[in-house]
Design a protein around this motif. Structure first.
Motif, PDB file in Angstrom:
ATOM      1  N   ARG A 123      56.962  19.329   7.796  1.00  0.00           N
ATOM      2  CA  ARG A 123      55.932  19.827   6.903  1.00  0.00           C
ATOM      3  C   ARG A 123      56.523  20.228   5.551  1.00  0.00           C
ATOM      4  NH1 ARG A 123      51.088  22.270   8.486  1.00  0.00           N
ATOM      5  NH2 ARG A 123      51.313  20.966  10.332  1.00  0.00           N
ATOM      6  N   VAL A 124      55.935  19.714   4.473  1.00  0.00           N
ATOM      7  CA  VAL A 124      56.365  20.030   3.110  1.00  0.00           C
ATOM      8  C   VAL A 124      55.424  21.044   2.477  1.00  0.00           C
ATOM      9  CG1 VAL A 124      56.822  19.091   0.798  1.00  0.00           C
ATOM     10  CG2 VAL A 124      57.474  17.786   2.844  1.00  0.00           C
ATOM     11  N   ASN A 125      54.128  20.809   2.585  1.00  0.00           N
ATOM     12  CA  ASN A 125      53.154  21.780   2.091  1.00  0.00           C
ATOM     13  C   ASN A 125      51.788  21.532   2.721  1.00  0.00           C
ATOM     14  OD1 ASN A 125      51.427  20.035   0.159  1.00  0.00           O
ATOM     15  ND2 ASN A 125      53.494  19.707  -0.631  1.00  0.00           N
ATOM     16  N   ASP A 126      50.964  22.575   2.702  1.00  0.00           N
ATOM     17  CA  ASP A 126      49.539  22.487   3.031  1.00  0.00           C
ATOM     18  C   ASP A 126      48.774  22.957   1.800  1.00  0.00           C
ATOM     19  OD1 ASP A 126      50.012  21.824   5.801  1.00  0.00           O
ATOM     20  OD2 ASP A 126      50.519  23.938   6.098  1.00  0.00           O
ATOM     21  N   GLN A 127      47.585  22.383   1.605  1.00  0.00           N
ATOM     22  CA  GLN A 127      46.778  22.763   0.457  1.00  0.00           C
ATOM     23  C   GLN A 127      45.320  22.884   0.880  1.00  0.00           C
ATOM     24  OE1 GLN A 127      47.574  20.213  -3.061  1.00  0.00           O
ATOM     25  NE2 GLN A 127      49.321  19.425  -1.913  1.00  0.00           N
ATOM     26  N   TYR A 128      44.610  23.749   0.178  1.00  0.00           N
ATOM     27  CA  TYR A 128      43.174  23.900   0.376  1.00  0.00           C
ATOM     28  C   TYR A 128      42.499  23.738  -0.982  1.00  0.00           C
ATOM     29  CZ  TYR A 128      44.457  25.678   4.945  1.00  0.00           C
ATOM     30  OH  TYR A 128      44.981  25.800   6.215  1.00  0.00           O
ATOM     31  N   PHE A 129      41.583  22.794  -1.043  1.00  0.00           N
ATOM     32  CA  PHE A 129      40.884  22.449  -2.283  1.00  0.00           C
ATOM     33  C   PHE A 129      39.403  22.758  -2.125  1.00  0.00           C
ATOM     34  CE2 PHE A 129      38.212  18.984  -4.076  1.00  0.00           C
ATOM     35  CZ  PHE A 129      38.341  19.282  -5.428  1.00  0.00           C
ATOM     36  N   ALA A 130      38.814  23.403  -3.138  1.00  0.00           N
ATOM     37  CA  ALA A 130      37.377  23.657  -3.142  1.00  0.00           C
ATOM     38  C   ALA A 130      36.756  22.943  -4.329  1.00  0.00           C
ATOM     39  CB  ALA A 130      37.093  25.157  -3.215  1.00  0.00           C
ATOM     40  N   GLY A 131      35.892  21.966  -4.044  1.00  0.00           N
ATOM     41  CA  GLY A 131      35.155  21.269  -5.083  1.00  0.00           C
ATOM     42  C   GLY A 131      33.774  21.886  -5.226  1.00  0.00           C
ATOM     43  N   PHE A 132      33.394  22.205  -6.456  1.00  0.00           N
ATOM     44  CA  PHE A 132      32.124  22.891  -6.714  1.00  0.00           C
ATOM     45  C   PHE A 132      31.150  21.949  -7.403  1.00  0.00           C
ATOM     46  CE2 PHE A 132      29.496  25.664  -9.534  1.00  0.00           C
ATOM     47  CZ  PHE A 132      28.737  26.239  -8.526  1.00  0.00           C
ATOM     48  N   PHE A 133      29.906  21.948  -6.912  1.00  0.00           N
ATOM     49  CA  PHE A 133      28.853  21.100  -7.461  1.00  0.00           C
ATOM     50  C   PHE A 133      27.711  21.999  -7.914  1.00  0.00           C
ATOM     51  CE2 PHE A 133      31.427  18.785  -4.515  1.00  0.00           C
ATOM     52  CZ  PHE A 133      31.616  17.540  -5.124  1.00  0.00           C
ATOM     53  N   ARG A 134      27.716  22.325  -9.200  1.00  0.00           N
ATOM     54  CA  ARG A 134      26.738  23.266  -9.751  1.00  0.00           C
ATOM     55  C   ARG A 134      25.328  22.675  -9.683  1.00  0.00           C
ATOM     56  NH1 ARG A 134      28.537  23.765 -14.732  1.00  0.00           N
ATOM     57  NH2 ARG A 134      29.792  25.636 -14.387  1.00  0.00           N
ATOM     58  N   GLY A 135      24.402  23.459  -9.120  1.00  0.00           N
ATOM     59  CA  GLY A 135      23.010  23.051  -9.041  1.00  0.00           C
ATOM     60  C   GLY A 135      22.648  22.269  -7.786  1.00  0.00           C
ATOM     61  N   ALA A 136      23.652  21.881  -6.980  1.00  0.00           N
ATOM     62  CA  ALA A 136      23.372  21.144  -5.748  1.00  0.00           C
ATOM     63  C   ALA A 136      22.897  22.101  -4.653  1.00  0.00           C
ATOM     64  CB  ALA A 136      24.618  20.395  -5.289  1.00  0.00           C
ATOM     65  N   GLU A 137      22.304  21.525  -3.611  1.00  0.00           N
ATOM     66  CA  GLU A 137      21.832  22.308  -2.473  1.00  0.00           C
ATOM     67  C   GLU A 137      22.325  21.660  -1.182  1.00  0.00           C
ATOM     68  OE1 GLU A 137      17.616  22.521  -2.738  1.00  0.00           O
ATOM     69  OE2 GLU A 137      17.620  23.837  -4.498  1.00  0.00           O
ATOM     70  N   ALA A 138      22.587  22.493  -0.181  1.00  0.00           N
ATOM     71  CA  ALA A 138      23.063  21.974   1.105  1.00  0.00           C
ATOM     72  C   ALA A 138      22.887  23.037   2.172  1.00  0.00           C
ATOM     73  CB  ALA A 138      24.532  21.569   1.009  1.00  0.00           C
ATOM     74  N   THR A 139      22.955  22.598   3.424  1.00  0.00           N
ATOM     75  CA  THR A 139      23.006  23.511   4.562  1.00  0.00           C
ATOM     76  C   THR A 139      24.463  23.787   4.881  1.00  0.00           C
ATOM     77  OG1 THR A 139      20.954  22.602   5.447  1.00  0.00           O
ATOM     78  CG2 THR A 139      22.352  23.834   6.966  1.00  0.00           C
ATOM     79  N   SER A 140      24.827  25.040   5.031  1.00  0.00           N
ATOM     80  CA  SER A 140      26.229  25.416   5.248  1.00  0.00           C
ATOM     81  C   SER A 140      26.695  25.060   6.651  1.00  0.00           C
ATOM     82  CB  SER A 140      26.425  26.910   5.013  1.00  0.00           C
ATOM     83  OG  SER A 140      26.164  27.261   3.671  1.00  0.00           O
ATOM     84  N   GLU A 141      27.940  24.592   6.721  1.00  0.00           N
ATOM     85  CA  GLU A 141      28.550  24.269   8.012  1.00  0.00           C
ATOM     86  C   GLU A 141      30.056  24.218   7.846  1.00  0.00           C
ATOM     87  OE1 GLU A 141      28.631  20.616  11.261  1.00  0.00           O
ATOM     88  OE2 GLU A 141      26.781  21.010  10.160  1.00  0.00           O
TER      89      GLU A 141
END
Length: 255
Positions: A123-141
């Motif tokens: 293992r070299v690294n782990d990463q967590y990325f959050a992409g944001f979509f302003r104005g979009a709608e979704a059901t959380s899961e």
């Protein structure tokens, strides 16, 4: 169209990335890196870790996104867990999976986990990325990445280190070439304005690379996590980058 929740938890196929001294140097120069070891290419800057994983990060994240929202993505957060520095000669294998889709008051966040190992499977690294979509709608899961909220008690003390960084007018073009990030909001005023931005914005990961410049020995860094709260423009003011205890970083405008 809705976000594609069926991809949550599914790893994509790994991609390989050979690391060269020349590419490390190009990335260091594109991020105005002052560290001699980075500029000579003997070891990669901490945020270079996203470059080998960028293609799988983008493809995997977008698999969860409806077509009409793909080009409206903004980088919300990024969190590096670094097990060892990247060096020339590494043959890295990167894979990614969406771990969650979550509704927010102003849009939708798609969270993706990235895993990078070397040619020996270490293992070299782990990463967590959050992409944001302003104005979009979704059901959380699903899940979000690990928390990295700033310790409010640290705001009452002076930062341990301060670095001042100037964005060059050609910063986004140089970073795009070195990092392999071709998103048009960093390269075209016309496109950026068409999606509600004031004009070309600086890559979030480029500003994140700037924060690591405050460290005297960046190779000792084990975690670097940020939340991008406001787009930055190449022609805007300089910014102060302040480093507080426990490698917690904050970015504030300097008027």
């Amino acid at each position: 169209m809705s976000f594609h929740r069926e991809v949550i938890g599914v790893w994509d196929e790994p991609v390989e990335f050979p690391v060269t001294r020349e590419h490390i140097i190009a990335y260091a120069e594109a991020t105005n890196d002052p560290t001699p070891e980075h500029l000579e290419g003997s070891v990669a800057p901490p945020v270079y870790a996203v470059v080998p994983a960028f293609r799988t990060m983008a493809n995997t994240t977008m698999a969860a996104v409806p077509d009409e929202w793909m080009m409206r993505i903004l980088h919300g957060e990024h969190d590096f867990h670094i097990h060892r520095p990247i060096v020339p000669g590494d043959l890295l294998r990167c894979r990614a999976k969406v771990i969650g889709i979550h509704a927010r008051s102003t849009g939708v966040v798609v969270s993706t986990m990235l895993e990078t190992v070397d040619q020996d499977g270490v293992r070299v690294n782990d990463q967590y990325f959050a992409g944001f979509f302003r104005g979009a709608e979704a059901t959380s899961e699903g899940e979000t990445g690990p928390g990295h909220a700033f310790d409010e008690s640290l705001r009452e003390r002076e930062p341990d280190l301060v670095a001042v960084q100037k964005y060059d007018e050609d910063q986004t073009f140089r970073y795009s070439e070195a990092s392999g990030d071709p998103m048009p909001q960093h390269l075209s005023d016309e496109f950026a304005q068409s999606v509600g931005l004031p004009g070309i914005i600086v890559h979030g990961l480029c500003t994140m690379a700037f924060t690591s410049h405050a460290l005297k020995n960046p190779q000792r860094l084990s975690r670097l996590a940020v939340r991008f709260s406001k787009p930055a423009q190449p022609k805007a003011h300089d910014h102060h980058l302040s480093l507080a205890r426990r490698n917690r970083l904050r970015l504030r405008n300097c008027d």
